[in-house]
Design a protein around this motif. Sequence first.
Motif, PDB file in Angstrom:
ATOM      1  N   MET A   1       0.851  -1.193   0.000  1.00  0.00           N
ATOM      2  CA  MET A   1       0.000   0.000   0.000  1.00  0.00           C
ATOM      3  C   MET A   1       0.881   1.234   0.000  1.00  0.00           C
ATOM      4  O   MET A   1       1.763   1.366   0.828  1.00  0.00           O
ATOM      5  CB  MET A   1      -0.874  -0.010   1.260  1.00  0.00           C
ATOM      6  N   ALA A   2       0.663   2.110  -0.919  1.00  0.00           N
ATOM      7  CA  ALA A   2       1.467   3.333  -0.971  1.00  0.00           C
ATOM      8  C   ALA A   2       0.635   4.503  -0.488  1.00  0.00           C
ATOM      9  O   ALA A   2      -0.284   4.938  -1.155  1.00  0.00           O
ATOM     10  CB  ALA A   2       1.937   3.584  -2.402  1.00  0.00           C
ATOM     11  N   VAL A   3       0.904   4.940   0.686  1.00  0.00           N
ATOM     12  CA  VAL A   3       0.149   6.062   1.232  1.00  0.00           C
ATOM     13  C   VAL A   3       1.142   7.063   1.791  1.00  0.00           C
ATOM     14  O   VAL A   3       2.060   6.701   2.528  1.00  0.00           O
ATOM     15  CB  VAL A   3      -0.773   5.589   2.379  1.00  0.00           C
ATOM     16  N   ALA A   4       0.987   8.304   1.417  1.00  0.00           N
ATOM     17  CA  ALA A   4       1.895   9.328   1.947  1.00  0.00           C
ATOM     18  C   ALA A   4       1.653   9.477   3.443  1.00  0.00           C
ATOM     19  O   ALA A   4       0.547   9.290   3.924  1.00  0.00           O
ATOM     20  CB  ALA A   4       1.640  10.645   1.239  1.00  0.00           C
ATOM     21  N   ALA A   6       0.702  11.130   6.690  1.00  0.00           N
ATOM     22  CA  ALA A   6      -0.201  12.257   6.973  1.00  0.00           C
ATOM     23  C   ALA A   6       0.614  13.413   7.552  1.00  0.00           C
ATOM     24  O   ALA A   6       1.616  13.191   8.226  1.00  0.00           O
ATOM     25  CB  ALA A   6      -1.249  11.812   7.964  1.00  0.00           C
ATOM     26  N   HIS A   8       0.309  15.332   9.996  1.00  0.00           N
ATOM     27  CA  HIS A   8       0.512  15.504  11.430  1.00  0.00           C
ATOM     28  C   HIS A   8       1.456  14.472  12.024  1.00  0.00           C
ATOM     29  O   HIS A   8       1.757  14.482  13.193  1.00  0.00           O
ATOM     30  CB  HIS A   8      -0.812  15.516  12.195  1.00  0.00           C
ATOM     31  N   ARG A   9       1.908  13.554  11.204  1.00  0.00           N
ATOM     32  CA  ARG A   9       2.896  12.596  11.733  1.00  0.00           C
ATOM     33  C   ARG A   9       4.113  13.339  12.249  1.00  0.00           C
ATOM     34  O   ARG A   9       4.483  14.398  11.757  1.00  0.00           O
ATOM     35  CB  ARG A   9       3.309  11.623  10.628  1.00  0.00           C
ATOM     36  N   TRP A 270      -1.352  -4.148   7.647  1.00  0.00           N
ATOM     37  CA  TRP A 270      -2.199  -5.208   7.094  1.00  0.00           C
ATOM     38  C   TRP A 270      -1.362  -6.397   6.625  1.00  0.00           C
ATOM     39  O   TRP A 270      -1.754  -7.557   6.790  1.00  0.00           O
ATOM     40  CB  TRP A 270      -3.063  -4.650   5.950  1.00  0.00           C
TER      41      TRP A 270
END
Lengths: 741, 154
Positions: A1-4, A6, A8-9, A270
């Motif tokens: 899964m490629a998710v930038a 967030a 606020h991290r 996951w």
Amino acid sequence: MAVALAPHRLTRRAVLKGGALTFGFAFAGLPTHGLADEALAAPRSVNPNEVDSFLSVNGDGTVTLFCSKVDLGQGLRIAMRQIAGEELGISVDMINYVEGDTALTPDQGRTSGSNGIQRGGMQIRQAAATARQALVELAAQRLNTKADDLVASDGEVRPKSGGAGVRFADLIGGRSFNLKLNSKAPLKDPVTYTLVGKPLPRPDLPAKCTGSLTYIHDFSLPGMVHARVIRPPAIGATLISVDESSIKHLAGASAVRIKDFLAVIAEDEWTAVRAARALRAQWSEWSGLPAQDKLIETIRANPATTEEVLVTRGQPGTGSPSRAMTRAASYFWPMQSHGSIGPSRAVADIDSDKAIVWTASQGTHGNRKTFARFLGLPEEKVRLVYLDGSGCYGMNGHEDAAADAAILSPAVGRPVRVQWSREDELGWDPKGPPQLLDISGAVDPSGRILQWHTEMWLPQTTRGLPDVPLLAPAAAGLDNVRGLQPGLISQNADPPYAVDSVQVLVHWLEDAPLRPAPLRSPGKPANCFAVESFTDELAFAARLDPIEFRLRSLADPRGIAVIKRLAALMNWQSRPSPGSNKDAAIMRGRGMAYVHYKHNETYVATGMEVAVERTSGRIRVERVACTHDCGQIINPDGVRAQVEGGIVQTLSRVLMEEVKFDRSRVTSRDWSTYPILRFSDAPKLDIALVDRPTEPPLGAGDASCAPVGAALANAVFDATGARLRTVPFTPERVKSALGGV
Amino acid sequence: MASYRLRINGGERTIELSDPDQPLLYALRGLGLTAAKFGCGLGQCGVCNVLLDGRATRSCLETIASAAGKSIVTLEGLGSISAPHPVQAAFIKEQVPQCGYCTSGMIISAVALLAEKPKPTEEDIREALEGNLCRCGTHVRIIRAVMAASGQGG
């Protein structure tokens, strides 16, 4: 899964300043910590004899409290501010609270045993009083006047007669007090309180209600990997082999094995879940648990015991033996889980430079020693940082998950987050132990209790054991403590009433079927269930009203007061139990129970109104009334919330909870096999708090749990004439008891 | 790798997935929307509830493939500390949460109920929240907060 990531991290730099960070997220809406980040990052005194360890006055006029008593949802974040603000003379919204970070907070012991306020809070009170005295003296020099003519209020010290004062920040802002805690520093007169005793709102609730509070479950580090630990299919099984090819189809997933400790890691959560499900491993057979349906007999027959007489008082009765009515009964309370709604999670970042563990542990300081031991590191190199977790009521899986992460991080050379599954939590959290009590006694027709004998079987706390032994170090073959730590479970096994002769004998068991741990109000719900049920059995023998029976033999005025107030709250009709409707299809009744917690803390009287359905065996608790005296109340809404929660949670334990197991493992590993109370069973609550502002404040988290079982059993007896002596009161048990009426 | 477009809290996010069966919960939390919590992964506790086209839905069971194209609202999308949704405001006013782990799911379920029944009875509330577990025992305050949010009681 490629998710930038967030936005606020957190940056790694921010994360390393754990205390400041925790605070910033937890208290949105309140002032930031007021200390420069550098100040929080720098070493600070954590010596519990020093004022500076507990509080600092910052350059901007705010005050920061440093406390190892953590807020688990019980409201310490506001109560501690009220205590400190009251003594110092500053409003709560000018106070910050840094909690449970071993590098920043003094060691005040575990947040347990309802001692957050009664011990930890009183340290804060004394530190604040010592600080106020110093501030007033500094101002006296500055204003060239006598300290007696000055008052600390609103964050400044000013003349009592009026006129300009000096702000705390101008007196000492950013500098140290360099003072020992002074046990003689004068405390404010409770009559003058403006903060203590007020139902001020809890400051973390806006964040909890809008999703902006960072729980341990929400905390992440850059470069972190996700892990799942694979527990064996049998508790004592050893790992024979692991087939890594079983997860090779999952990109980036790999297995980590250290002796019998097995985990999978992956770049995203996951994939870690899938890998944990897919990994094939071969374990040895093990079936060392006792048969559950023979548990009581097994406990009774256990040869590995030490006998101890805990209580002896009085002389054998002087009442006429010929008029004595004797009774004997056995009571059993099963093993129960903490049942935390969120399975435990932790994050660890350990390499050659540092060892930091983020955890929802109730005892970061104590665990620091444990973690240093199995990591083979000097204690001062290890830092544990508290973050909010899912509700824990003693010790759930938080510490185990933290140990999992702490072992995995150096093994894989990256920060590691471990998340337990639902099955892990209910299967492997340390359990409230089983408790078996036999009670016999005698009463005469006037209601005088002539004799009382309690005999009980309990797992014994291993001498010198600092904490509950953890799973991962044991599995990985690391240096680990061994033994049992169920908490102070033998208290309140004798009646709080005048009795001619009392003895309490305990058979201390050297082992327990499942790893025990303190579970809310450790031991007392079971002991009070037995003692207060038996008290009603004696009242029944003497044909006396249960409240009248108790009041005849109770001398403590605070105990008498909560019972009388309960009677008024319930509009209690004085008559012996059972009532007259025990032949109806729906049988209604009322019952009560009383506890003086540990015989020296909070006083509670609890009453219930129940309806019992004859055909289904179902108990409906229609109303619970409770009167509660915990001395000086710091925050009445906070106390009320704790009392409500203690009642409802214990009602769940009494009505439906029992850990199920076969010869190899726990089998009740989800919410269908380990059901807990839902909305349909939540009763109406009617709570009256007794405030005693000039008495010491006592704990409010545990005491209300203790009388719940007996109040319910006594109400069911009043409704049906049938006596329930085994928890939980399932419909099957109720029907079986009704059959015997 | 397949690409999915998700409509979350009024905005649109695209995510790439190798496993179309990945539950929505993991995607949301991966996006930094951490209000919805992991509780059981079995659909038994309700702490992962989100609004899917207005219905309270277990995000631990809902796959991303099936959620794509629907309106997804999480607790973060309802309101903020400075501008809370009426149900959030009622939970704060009634001082409901203790640990707060179940709170997100409770509020989501309550919002779905009130959309359907703006003036629920206490029995309606108990029924609507029966699938949401709370371990701290805040049930009575939750009921009171939902009643208050609907303009009743208090």
